[in-house]
Each structure stands twice: as C-alpha cells, then as structure tokens.
Write a protein that holds these residues in place. Sequence first.
Motif, mmCIF file in Angstrom:
data_model
loop_
_atom_site.group_PDB
_atom_site.id
_atom_site.type_symbol
_atom_site.label_atom_id
_atom_site.label_comp_id
_atom_site.label_asym_id
_atom_site.label_seq_id
_atom_site.Cartn_x
_atom_site.Cartn_y
_atom_site.Cartn_z
ATOM 1 N N PRO A 104 0.818 -1.216 0.000
ATOM 2 C CA PRO A 104 0.000 0.000 0.000
ATOM 3 C C PRO A 104 0.851 1.266 0.000
ATOM 4 O O PRO A 104 1.912 1.323 0.632
ATOM 5 N N VAL A 105 0.371 2.260 -0.731
ATOM 6 C CA VAL A 105 1.067 3.539 -0.860
ATOM 7 C C VAL A 105 0.105 4.654 -0.477
ATOM 8 O O VAL A 105 -1.021 4.720 -0.984
ATOM 9 N N LEU A 106 0.543 5.519 0.422
ATOM 10 C CA LEU A 106 -0.212 6.711 0.783
ATOM 11 C C LEU A 106 0.666 7.919 0.496
ATOM 12 O O LEU A 106 1.895 7.862 0.650
ATOM 13 N N GLY A 107 0.048 9.003 0.064
ATOM 14 C CA GLY A 107 0.813 10.211 -0.216
ATOM 15 C C GLY A 107 0.061 11.430 0.260
ATOM 16 O O GLY A 107 -1.162 11.419 0.353
ATOM 17 N N TYR A 108 0.819 12.484 0.564
ATOM 18 C CA TYR A 108 0.182 13.745 0.936
ATOM 19 C C TYR A 108 0.959 14.905 0.338
ATOM 20 O O TYR A 108 2.160 14.812 0.079
ATOM 21 N N ALA A 151 0.167 9.608 -9.206
ATOM 22 C CA ALA A 151 -1.144 9.621 -8.558
ATOM 23 C C ALA A 151 -1.869 8.287 -8.705
ATOM 24 O O ALA A 151 -2.451 7.776 -7.742
ATOM 25 N N ILE A 152 -1.824 7.703 -9.897
ATOM 26 C CA ILE A 152 -2.518 6.437 -10.119
ATOM 27 C C ILE A 152 -1.809 5.295 -9.394
ATOM 28 O O ILE A 152 -2.447 4.370 -8.884
ATOM 29 N N ALA A 153 -0.467 5.347 -9.316
ATOM 30 C CA ALA A 153 0.256 4.317 -8.565
ATOM 31 C C ALA A 153 -0.200 4.296 -7.113
ATOM 32 O O ALA A 153 -0.392 3.228 -6.522
ATOM 33 N N ILE A 154 -0.386 5.474 -6.534
ATOM 34 C CA ILE A 154 -0.842 5.556 -5.152
ATOM 35 C C ILE A 154 -2.243 4.965 -5.015
ATOM 36 O O ILE A 154 -2.513 4.145 -4.129
ATOM 37 N N LEU A 155 -3.147 5.341 -5.915
ATOM 38 C CA LEU A 155 -4.525 4.848 -5.837
ATOM 39 C C LEU A 155 -4.584 3.345 -6.102
ATOM 40 O O LEU A 155 -5.282 2.601 -5.404
ATOM 41 N N ASP A 156 -3.833 2.872 -7.115
ATOM 42 C CA ASP A 156 -3.857 1.446 -7.445
ATOM 43 C C ASP A 156 -3.196 0.581 -6.373
ATOM 44 O O ASP A 156 -3.437 -0.625 -6.312
ATOM 45 N N GLY A 158 -3.823 0.843 -3.358
ATOM 46 C CA GLY A 158 -4.750 0.781 -2.235
ATOM 47 C C GLY A 158 -4.688 1.966 -1.313
ATOM 48 O O GLY A 158 -5.278 1.953 -0.235
ATOM 49 N N GLY A 159 -3.989 3.011 -1.717
ATOM 50 C CA GLY A 159 -3.838 4.184 -0.865
ATOM 51 C C GLY A 159 -4.689 5.356 -1.282
ATOM 52 O O GLY A 159 -5.600 5.230 -2.095
ATOM 53 N N GLU A 160 -4.379 6.501 -0.731
ATOM 54 C CA GLU A 160 -5.047 7.749 -1.062
ATOM 55 C C GLU A 160 -3.997 8.838 -1.182
ATOM 56 O O GLU A 160 -2.902 8.730 -0.636
ATOM 57 N N PHE A 161 -4.356 9.892 -1.916
ATOM 58 C CA PHE A 161 -3.492 11.047 -2.062
ATOM 59 C C PHE A 161 -4.188 12.204 -1.353
ATOM 60 O O PHE A 161 -5.192 12.715 -1.813
ATOM 61 N N VAL A 162 -3.667 12.575 -0.196
ATOM 62 C CA VAL A 162 -4.258 13.603 0.658
ATOM 63 C C VAL A 162 -3.655 14.959 0.308
ATOM 64 O O VAL A 162 -2.442 15.075 0.150
ATOM 65 N N THR A 163 -4.491 15.990 0.188
ATOM 66 C CA THR A 163 -3.975 17.338 -0.042
ATOM 67 C C THR A 163 -4.615 18.318 0.930
ATOM 68 O O THR A 163 -5.754 18.128 1.365
#
Length: 200
Positions: A104-108, A151-156, A158-163
């Motif tokens: 899983p990848v999450l980003g902000y 962005a799609i790597a993060i979503l695919d 199983g994560g989310e991109f928080v801003t």
Amino acid sequence: MPDTPLRIYLAGPEVFFPDAVQQGEAKKRICAEYGFEGVYPLDNAIEGAAHLPPQELARRISHGNESLMRSCDLVIANCTPFRSISIDAGTAFEIGFMQALGKPVLGYSNTTADYATRVRATAAAVGHVWDPQSSAADIEDFGLAENLMIAIAILDAGGEFVTQEVSPTSALSDLTGFRRCLGIASQLAGNYPNRLCRNQ
C-alpha cells in the motif's frame, strides 16, 4: 493492529533539510502514536561513508534504501512540490518501487493546487526562459494532484493522495497530511490485513 507494529517507510524530501534527522524522529514519534514503526531513509547507515567515492556512496545509499523499503509494510510519501512544480524525484521512485512490490502507498501534499494548475502558473511566470519546445508542449490535465503515473500508482496500491493548504513557511514540513495518512493506514491495517504482508 497486530502485536508487531507494521513498518512504514517515510519517503520525502526531508532528508535534504538541515534538520533532516530531527524531521525523521518527529515522524517516527507520530507513527508510534498510531501504533506503527516509522522507518526513515537515513536509518540506512553507511559504514565508512566519509571515505567512499561519491558514486559508490550513492550506490550504497540506493541499495540500502531499497532494502529498507522491502522490510516495510507500506509507504507514506511527502509529495509536496520540491524545488519545482512536482514531487521530489527520489520520492517518486520510492512510490513506484513500493507499488511494484504490491504494498500500500499513501501520499500527501501540502498544496491543493492540482498538477496542471501548477504547471500553467509556472509556465506563465518563466515563459521567457523556457525553450520553444517546452513552451509548446501539452500539459497533462486529469485533475490529479501529481503526474498520473504517481497519482494512479498511489490509488492502485490501495492508498489515497491527501492534499491540504498550509502556511507557505512550512509547506514541506507541515505534518497535518502525514497524520491523515496514518489514520488511513490504521484503517487499511484493520480492514485489509492481508494487503499488509512482510513476505512480498
């Protein structure tokens, strides 16, 4: 949460800050508050680093960080634009590396302006120094916070991109988005325990 804390790789440009070690320790403390173990790139201690040729030192840093990522269960990446309109290049690589491992990848990001908006603003500000091909090139515009590959790597994964918007004086160091990602990581750990596997 499992008895053994899940390990989170803490990707981001903080390693370049004057207070890089303190930045990492702060993130590790917050991870512990959520029941996780934070793993920071600078945990990769290189023996005899001061005496190594630059390219060999770079190789050992790269390989060491890859080993750290393999030992982790997921990644939280600080994707706030760094020295440009986009994410730190090393952080982008680490997102792709973890996504390829199936973790899983999450980003902000501490700005809510999407990728296309940032590119257009930069192009307008520095148009007089851009070469003709750069000025004429298309701007990727999908309403995403970053380049679609990130962005799609993060979503695919199983994560989310928080801003969120933060003070310009702490654009890279504000940890509000990081805490939001840890909250999401706690939900992932509870709802999808099989996604978090150390044996990948």
